[in-house]
Write a protein that holds these residues in place. Sequence first.
Motif, PDB file in Angstrom:
ATOM      1  N   LEU A  11       9.597  70.465  89.235  1.00 34.67           N
ATOM      2  CA  LEU A  11       8.850  71.422  89.193  1.00 34.67           C
ATOM      3  C   LEU A  11       7.603  71.180  87.527  1.00 34.67           C
ATOM      4  O   LEU A  11       8.471  70.697  86.374  1.00 34.67           O
ATOM      5  N   THR A  12       6.688  70.996  87.056  1.00 32.53           N
ATOM      6  CA  THR A  12       6.051  70.300  86.578  1.00 32.53           C
ATOM      7  C   THR A  12       4.722  72.084  85.548  1.00 32.53           C
ATOM      8  O   THR A  12       4.143  72.461  86.231  1.00 32.53           O
ATOM      9  N   VAL A  13       4.612  72.326  84.899  1.00 33.53           N
ATOM     10  CA  VAL A  13       3.961  73.026  84.022  1.00 33.53           C
ATOM     11  C   VAL A  13       3.502  72.360  83.005  1.00 33.53           C
ATOM     12  O   VAL A  13       3.735  71.712  81.671  1.00 33.53           O
ATOM     13  N   LEU A  14       2.327  72.781  83.082  1.00 36.61           N
ATOM     14  CA  LEU A  14       1.352  71.997  82.625  1.00 36.61           C
ATOM     15  C   LEU A  14       0.517  72.876  81.635  1.00 36.61           C
ATOM     16  O   LEU A  14      -0.691  73.934  82.293  1.00 36.61           O
ATOM     17  N   VAL A  15       0.693  72.625  80.093  1.00 35.55           N
ATOM     18  CA  VAL A  15      -0.027  73.519  79.404  1.00 35.55           C
ATOM     19  C   VAL A  15      -0.229  73.150  78.328  1.00 35.55           C
ATOM     20  O   VAL A  15      -0.182  71.763  77.633  1.00 35.55           O
ATOM     21  N   PRO A  87       9.990  83.053  88.806  1.00 40.41           N
ATOM     22  CA  PRO A  87       9.588  84.718  88.772  1.00 40.41           C
ATOM     23  C   PRO A  87       9.392  84.913  87.315  1.00 40.41           C
ATOM     24  O   PRO A  87       8.404  84.840  86.582  1.00 40.41           O
ATOM     25  N   GLN A  88      11.099  83.853  86.379  1.00 41.74           N
ATOM     26  CA  GLN A  88      10.370  83.588  84.968  1.00 41.74           C
ATOM     27  C   GLN A  88       9.009  83.019  84.334  1.00 41.74           C
ATOM     28  O   GLN A  88       8.364  83.346  83.375  1.00 41.74           O
ATOM     29  N   LEU A  89       8.732  81.842  84.887  1.00 40.52           N
ATOM     30  CA  LEU A  89       7.132  81.527  85.007  1.00 40.52           C
ATOM     31  C   LEU A  89       5.889  82.323  84.913  1.00 40.52           C
ATOM     32  O   LEU A  89       5.219  81.981  84.040  1.00 40.52           O
ATOM     33  N   ASP A  90       6.179  83.067  85.763  1.00 42.40           N
ATOM     34  CA  ASP A  90       5.243  83.935  86.284  1.00 42.40           C
ATOM     35  C   ASP A  90       4.713  84.957  85.213  1.00 42.40           C
ATOM     36  O   ASP A  90       3.478  85.007  84.665  1.00 42.40           O
ATOM     37  N   ALA A  91       5.295  85.680  84.037  1.00 46.92           N
ATOM     38  CA  ALA A  91       5.234  85.905  82.643  1.00 46.92           C
ATOM     39  C   ALA A  91       5.064  84.830  81.698  1.00 46.92           C
ATOM     40  O   ALA A  91       3.832  85.701  80.952  1.00 46.92           O
ATOM     41  N   LEU A  92       5.547  84.026  81.677  1.00 47.38           N
ATOM     42  CA  LEU A  92       5.251  82.937  80.587  1.00 47.38           C
ATOM     43  C   LEU A  92       4.083  82.299  80.513  1.00 47.38           C
ATOM     44  O   LEU A  92       3.151  82.010  79.722  1.00 47.38           O
TER      45      LEU A  92
END
Length: 126
Positions: A11-15, A87-92
């Motif tokens: 899982l990679t989250v780019l912010v 689902p936790q990432l959806d809110a963040l």
Amino acid sequence: MTPPTGPALRLTVLVGEGDTWHHRPLYSEIVHRAHAAGLAGASVFRGVEGFGASAVVHTSRLLSLSEDLPVAVVIVDAEDTVRAFLPQLDALVTDGLVTLDRCEVVGTAGPAQESGKSAGEGKKTL
């Protein structure tokens, strides 16, 4: 926690480095939530240059554009564990990119090896 081996999901989250969640860096909130959810591990990587949906190039080479450099949070674990965390990432993550890639964990240098156990002893298979 024993490091996993075998098929996994990355899982990679780019912010942006300046993105926040309740006055806390967003990347830090993601890492702490991943830890609380029992994921195998998470790492944060700061980019030196990049752009996103805004089409503005942020770079560490120009002082005026270095406030919001790209940041990647990378998490690797079993597919079901990673998908349960989504689902936790959806809110963040409201202004970023979340990607999933299949991968294979082939070896680690975790606590088992450091304490003198043989390679593979005590490892779980994903």
